[in-house]
Scaffold this motif. Sequence first.
Motif, PDB file in Angstrom:
ATOM      1  N   SER A  65     -41.518 -14.430-132.948  1.00 34.66           N
ATOM      2  CA  SER A  65     -40.280 -14.386-132.180  1.00 34.66           C
ATOM      3  C   SER A  65     -40.521 -14.143-130.695  1.00 34.66           C
ATOM      4  O   SER A  65     -39.620 -13.744-129.976  1.00 34.66           O
ATOM      5  N   GLU A  66     -41.752 -14.376-130.216  1.00 33.79           N
ATOM      6  CA  GLU A  66     -42.049 -14.121-128.813  1.00 33.79           C
ATOM      7  C   GLU A  66     -41.185 -14.956-127.877  1.00 33.79           C
ATOM      8  O   GLU A  66     -40.904 -14.559-126.760  1.00 33.79           O
ATOM      9  N   GLY A  67     -40.751 -16.144-128.328  1.00 37.78           N
ATOM     10  CA  GLY A  67     -39.901 -16.979-127.495  1.00 37.78           C
ATOM     11  C   GLY A  67     -38.451 -16.563-127.519  1.00 37.78           C
ATOM     12  O   GLY A  67     -37.638 -17.160-126.835  1.00 37.78           O
ATOM     13  N   GLY A  68     -38.102 -15.548-128.293  1.00 35.93           N
ATOM     14  CA  GLY A  68     -36.717 -15.116-128.417  1.00 35.93           C
ATOM     15  C   GLY A  68     -35.991 -15.891-129.502  1.00 35.93           C
ATOM     16  O   GLY A  68     -36.579 -16.699-130.226  1.00 35.93           O
ATOM     17  N   TRP A  69     -34.701 -15.640-129.592  1.00 36.73           N
ATOM     18  CA  TRP A  69     -33.884 -16.221-130.659  1.00 36.73           C
ATOM     19  C   TRP A  69     -32.594 -16.785-130.091  1.00 36.73           C
ATOM     20  O   TRP A  69     -32.023 -16.247-129.149  1.00 36.73           O
ATOM     21  N   ARG A  70     -32.140 -17.873-130.677  1.00 37.35           N
ATOM     22  CA  ARG A  70     -30.811 -18.419-130.414  1.00 37.35           C
ATOM     23  C   ARG A  70     -29.899 -17.957-131.542  1.00 37.35           C
ATOM     24  O   ARG A  70     -30.197 -18.193-132.711  1.00 37.35           O
ATOM     25  N   VAL A  71     -28.808 -17.294-131.193  1.00 35.91           N
ATOM     26  CA  VAL A  71     -27.827 -16.874-132.192  1.00 35.91           C
ATOM     27  C   VAL A  71     -26.509 -17.555-131.851  1.00 35.91           C
ATOM     28  O   VAL A  71     -26.077 -17.553-130.695  1.00 35.91           O
ATOM     29  N   ALA A 123     -11.344  -3.082-132.095  1.00 37.47           N
ATOM     30  CA  ALA A 123     -10.470  -3.087-133.265  1.00 37.47           C
ATOM     31  C   ALA A 123     -10.381  -4.476-133.874  1.00 37.47           C
ATOM     32  O   ALA A 123     -10.398  -4.644-135.095  1.00 37.47           O
ATOM     33  N   VAL A 124     -10.291  -5.495-133.016  1.00 38.55           N
ATOM     34  CA  VAL A 124     -10.232  -6.870-133.512  1.00 38.55           C
ATOM     35  C   VAL A 124     -11.528  -7.234-134.213  1.00 38.55           C
ATOM     36  O   VAL A 124     -11.538  -7.860-135.276  1.00 38.55           O
ATOM     37  N   LEU A 125     -12.662  -6.822-133.625  1.00 38.29           N
ATOM     38  CA  LEU A 125     -13.961  -7.113-134.223  1.00 38.29           C
ATOM     39  C   LEU A 125     -14.090  -6.448-135.581  1.00 38.29           C
ATOM     40  O   LEU A 125     -14.547  -7.059-136.547  1.00 38.29           O
ATOM     41  N   THR A 126     -13.653  -5.192-135.685  1.00 41.67           N
ATOM     42  CA  THR A 126     -13.725  -4.487-136.960  1.00 41.67           C
ATOM     43  C   THR A 126     -12.891  -5.195-138.016  1.00 41.67           C
ATOM     44  O   THR A 126     -13.313  -5.365-139.161  1.00 41.67           O
ATOM     45  N   ALA A 127     -11.696  -5.644-137.629  1.00 38.32           N
ATOM     46  CA  ALA A 127     -10.837  -6.364-138.568  1.00 38.32           C
ATOM     47  C   ALA A 127     -11.474  -7.676-138.996  1.00 38.32           C
ATOM     48  O   ALA A 127     -11.412  -8.063-140.166  1.00 38.32           O
ATOM     49  N   ALA A 128     -12.093  -8.370-138.055  1.00 43.27           N
ATOM     50  CA  ALA A 128     -12.732  -9.649-138.378  1.00 43.27           C
ATOM     51  C   ALA A 128     -13.885  -9.458-139.338  1.00 43.27           C
ATOM     52  O   ALA A 128     -14.059 -10.224-140.289  1.00 43.27           O
ATOM     53  N   LEU A 129     -14.689  -8.427-139.115  1.00 46.23           N
ATOM     54  CA  LEU A 129     -15.809  -8.163-140.013  1.00 46.23           C
ATOM     55  C   LEU A 129     -15.308  -7.789-141.399  1.00 46.23           C
ATOM     56  O   LEU A 129     -15.903  -8.162-142.407  1.00 46.23           O
ATOM     57  N   ASN A 155     -16.707 -15.930-119.943  1.00 43.92           N
ATOM     58  CA  ASN A 155     -16.840 -15.049-118.779  1.00 43.92           C
ATOM     59  C   ASN A 155     -18.286 -14.596-118.597  1.00 43.92           C
ATOM     60  O   ASN A 155     -18.735 -14.366-117.475  1.00 43.92           O
ATOM     61  N   ASN A 156     -18.984 -14.440-119.698  1.00 45.89           N
ATOM     62  CA  ASN A 156     -20.371 -13.983-119.686  1.00 45.89           C
ATOM     63  C   ASN A 156     -21.293 -15.181-119.480  1.00 45.89           C
ATOM     64  O   ASN A 156     -21.330 -16.083-120.323  1.00 45.89           O
ATOM     65  N   PRO A 157     -22.069 -15.229-118.394  1.00 39.03           N
ATOM     66  CA  PRO A 157     -22.940 -16.387-118.165  1.00 39.03           C
ATOM     67  C   PRO A 157     -24.069 -16.512-119.179  1.00 39.03           C
ATOM     68  O   PRO A 157     -24.712 -17.562-119.253  1.00 39.03           O
ATOM     69  N   GLN A 158     -24.307 -15.463-119.964  1.00 38.99           N
ATOM     70  CA  GLN A 158     -25.337 -15.539-120.999  1.00 38.99           C
ATOM     71  C   GLN A 158     -24.871 -16.340-122.214  1.00 38.99           C
ATOM     72  O   GLN A 158     -25.687 -16.751-123.041  1.00 38.99           O
ATOM     73  N   VAL A 159     -23.565 -16.539-122.337  1.00 40.93           N
ATOM     74  CA  VAL A 159     -23.005 -17.292-123.464  1.00 40.93           C
ATOM     75  C   VAL A 159     -22.824 -18.744-123.042  1.00 40.93           C
ATOM     76  O   VAL A 159     -22.232 -19.028-121.998  1.00 40.93           O
ATOM     77  N   THR A 160     -23.329 -19.664-123.829  1.00 36.10           N
ATOM     78  CA  THR A 160     -23.131 -21.088-123.580  1.00 36.10           C
ATOM     79  C   THR A 160     -22.367 -21.698-124.751  1.00 36.10           C
ATOM     80  O   THR A 160     -22.457 -21.219-125.886  1.00 36.10           O
ATOM     81  N   VAL A 161     -21.614 -22.745-124.453  1.00 39.91           N
ATOM     82  CA  VAL A 161     -20.836 -23.449-125.473  1.00 39.91           C
ATOM     83  C   VAL A 161     -21.307 -24.894-125.486  1.00 39.91           C
ATOM     84  O   VAL A 161     -21.398 -25.539-124.438  1.00 39.91           O
ATOM     85  N   ALA A 167     -27.096 -10.021-130.325  1.00 40.43           N
ATOM     86  CA  ALA A 167     -26.255 -11.134-129.872  1.00 40.43           C
ATOM     87  C   ALA A 167     -24.793 -10.976-130.262  1.00 40.43           C
ATOM     88  O   ALA A 167     -23.908 -11.530-129.604  1.00 40.43           O
ATOM     89  N   PHE A 168     -24.533 -10.223-131.332  1.00 41.48           N
ATOM     90  CA  PHE A 168     -23.213 -10.253-131.947  1.00 41.48           C
ATOM     91  C   PHE A 168     -22.103  -9.826-130.990  1.00 41.48           C
ATOM     92  O   PHE A 168     -21.058 -10.480-130.902  1.00 41.48           O
ATOM     93  N   ARG A 169     -22.304  -8.741-130.269  1.00 46.89           N
ATOM     94  CA  ARG A 169     -21.229  -8.240-129.412  1.00 46.89           C
ATOM     95  C   ARG A 169     -20.889  -9.245-128.305  1.00 46.89           C
ATOM     96  O   ARG A 169     -19.715  -9.434-127.974  1.00 46.89           O
ATOM     97  N   GLN A 170     -21.910  -9.894-127.732  1.00 40.97           N
ATOM     98  CA  GLN A 170     -21.647 -10.873-126.672  1.00 40.97           C
ATOM     99  C   GLN A 170     -20.839 -12.053-127.199  1.00 40.97           C
ATOM    100  O   GLN A 170     -19.894 -12.522-126.549  1.00 40.97           O
TER     101      GLN A 170
END
Length: 212
Positions: free
Chosen positions: A108-114, A7-13, A131-137, A63-66
């Motif tokens: 795009s064989e090397g993938g993408w940074r989003v 719901a928060v994501l829908t509102a943000a979009l 919390n998700n180790p796939q996300v870096t800051v 990438a968006f949901r993560q």
Amino acid sequence: MRPTPLAVLTAALGTLASPAHAIEEPRFETVLQQGAFEVRRYAPYMVAEVRVGGDFEQAGNRAFRQLANYIFGGNQGRQEMAMTAPVIQAPAAPVPMAMTAPVTQTASEGGWRVQFVLPSHINAANAPVPNNPQVTVREEPARTLAVIRYSGMWTAANYAEHVALLKANAEKAGIPLQGEPVLSRFNGPFTLPFLRRNEVWMEVAAGAGLAR
């Protein structure tokens, strides 16, 4: 009742889809403008980043949901952060790109940074740990970027056309570029394509008169 992440994501979009709503974006100074072509000096800013596979047009959705989960409380402090702009997409590794053709699967064989740009009050010291180790800051350093602005669909063909225009404008202005082009999207998917603000960014080469 606490709103669900969806719901928060829908509102943000929905907020991003509104042209009248002021969305925070990284601070910059415009040092040259010639129509849709600009050169900007950006201050450092923080991003949340994830790497994904797939082709150009799939990467943002994958990438968006993560990333949205992270800014809407999916972090160790359960801290929610405001949606900012732009959403940035770039090759994860240097790849060749034809100036006059759409980005291909090979490109795009090397993938993408989003990346999601984080609010300006977030810095390296106070950024919530994902919390998700796939996300870096991390912090993007101060840079001088050549930019071209355009509207329309988020297709590989539209992007490649404007990469070519950016490079042509920079060459005409005598501005050397370095690195890979990136796509920056400033609107949500509910914004009509002709109202969208899309940009291609490339870094101005070190040693150029406008870079510092």
